[in-house]
Design an enzyme around this catalytic site. Structure first.
Site: not given
Length: 314
Positions: A105, A224, A293
């Site tokens: 991330s 996501d 995600h």
């Protein structure tokens, strides 16, 4: 053939061979809400070592205490954090000849920032999982007709470019509002810099360093909803001025954003950060993980096997 020679050498001259080769080490940078030695990160390191026995793995940290390290993912100055990590990596003997990097991330764009600004010791392959290379252009969407939430959301977006937020709120430092791009460019403290978007302050070292990578593996999560837009993981961004904020609110949740892909981004076309050069060298790899995600359980291993753990000669 090269691998066969290495194996024969290992059998005939084991002592010499052991001293002459090594497994390229690996550096990890965790994502938002995590810490460098959380149970999840420790488990991931263990799984990597099962894939590549003998590999040296370092998980970068901003603070030694886990709670403080987790908090540093929310609060802090990203430029100062990257500088701290650069000094940290330079002091680790096992990394002196270079390493591969994995950024989870926001850790992905932070490791890219390290490559562009420092890269000493150098990164060979950089893998980024669900990273926000073109920033985020939205925060979680409010429920329909929740006027209080919508008012708070507008206030947050207006405050994100304040001097305090740009020095203290980590997510604010990579918030890229396509409806307020001028403010982003003039006040943004981190992302406009590493993307070389300021025409008056472009840094040629950034493009030189990024283009020196062997591979930049950009991994996007197909479902996501945390990263908006999800295509930021592939250097995609929303079209600037696509729709006004008020128009978006009227059309939600049916509004579909128009995305500018990497190949049409000015930073790619004009090669502001070396992305085009790296691509023309065959060094940009687009990959996906199915799911939301950071749901990496079904996809991480193939990437780790292919892009990390290479045996190198010392």
């Amino acid at each position: 053939m090269a691998l066969a020679i290495l194996l024969i050498s290992a059998l005939l001259f084991p002592a010499i061979f052991a001293a002459a080769i090594s497994i390229r080490p690996l550096v990890l940078w965790h994502g938002l809400g995590d810490s460098y030695a959380s149970p999840g990160m420790l488990e991931f390191v263990s799984m990597i070592k099962n894939v590549h026995p003998g590999i040296f793995v370092h998980s970068v940290f901003i603070e030694v205490e886990l709670d403080k390290d987790r908090k540093a993912g929310f609060y802090g100055n990203v430029n100062e954090q990257i500088n701290l990590v650069a000094n940290q990596l330079a002091e680790i003997p096992e990394l002196r000849d270079g390493f591969d990097g994995i950024g989870f991330s926001q850790g992905g764009q932070f490791l890219r920032g390290y490559v562009e600004r420092y890269n000493s010791p150098p990164v060979h392959n950089l893998l980024t999982f669900g990273s926000q290379h073109m920033g985020i252009s939205d925060i979680p969407i409010c429920r329909p007709f929740d006027l209080i939430c919508q008012a708070a959301r507008r206030a947050t977006k207006q405050a994100v470019y304040s001097s305090w937020a740009q020095a203290n709120l980590v997510q604010a430092q990579y918030f890229r509002d396509p409806t307020n791009l001028d403010t982003y460019l003039t006040t943004g403290s981190f992302l406009p810099s590493i993307n070389n978007e300021d025409i008056l302050h472009r840094n040629e070292t950034y493009s030189k360093n990024l283009a020196s990578l062997n591979a930049l593996v950009l991994i996007m999560f197909t479902q996501d909803k945390t990263v908006v837009p999800k295509e930021s993981s592939w250097f995609g961004s929303e079209v600037v001025g696509d729709l006004s904020v008020s128009a978006q609110q009227v059309l939600r949740p049916t509004y579909t954003r128009s995305i500018v892909p990497m190949y049409l981004q000015p930073l790619y076309v004009e090669d502001w950060i070396g992305l085009r050069t790296l691509d023309e060298q065959g060094g940009i790899i687009f990959e996906t993980c199915e799911g939301e995600h950071m749901q990496i359980s079904e996809c991480w291993e193939d990437f780790v096997r292919e892009w990390t753990g290479e045996i190198v000669q010392i």
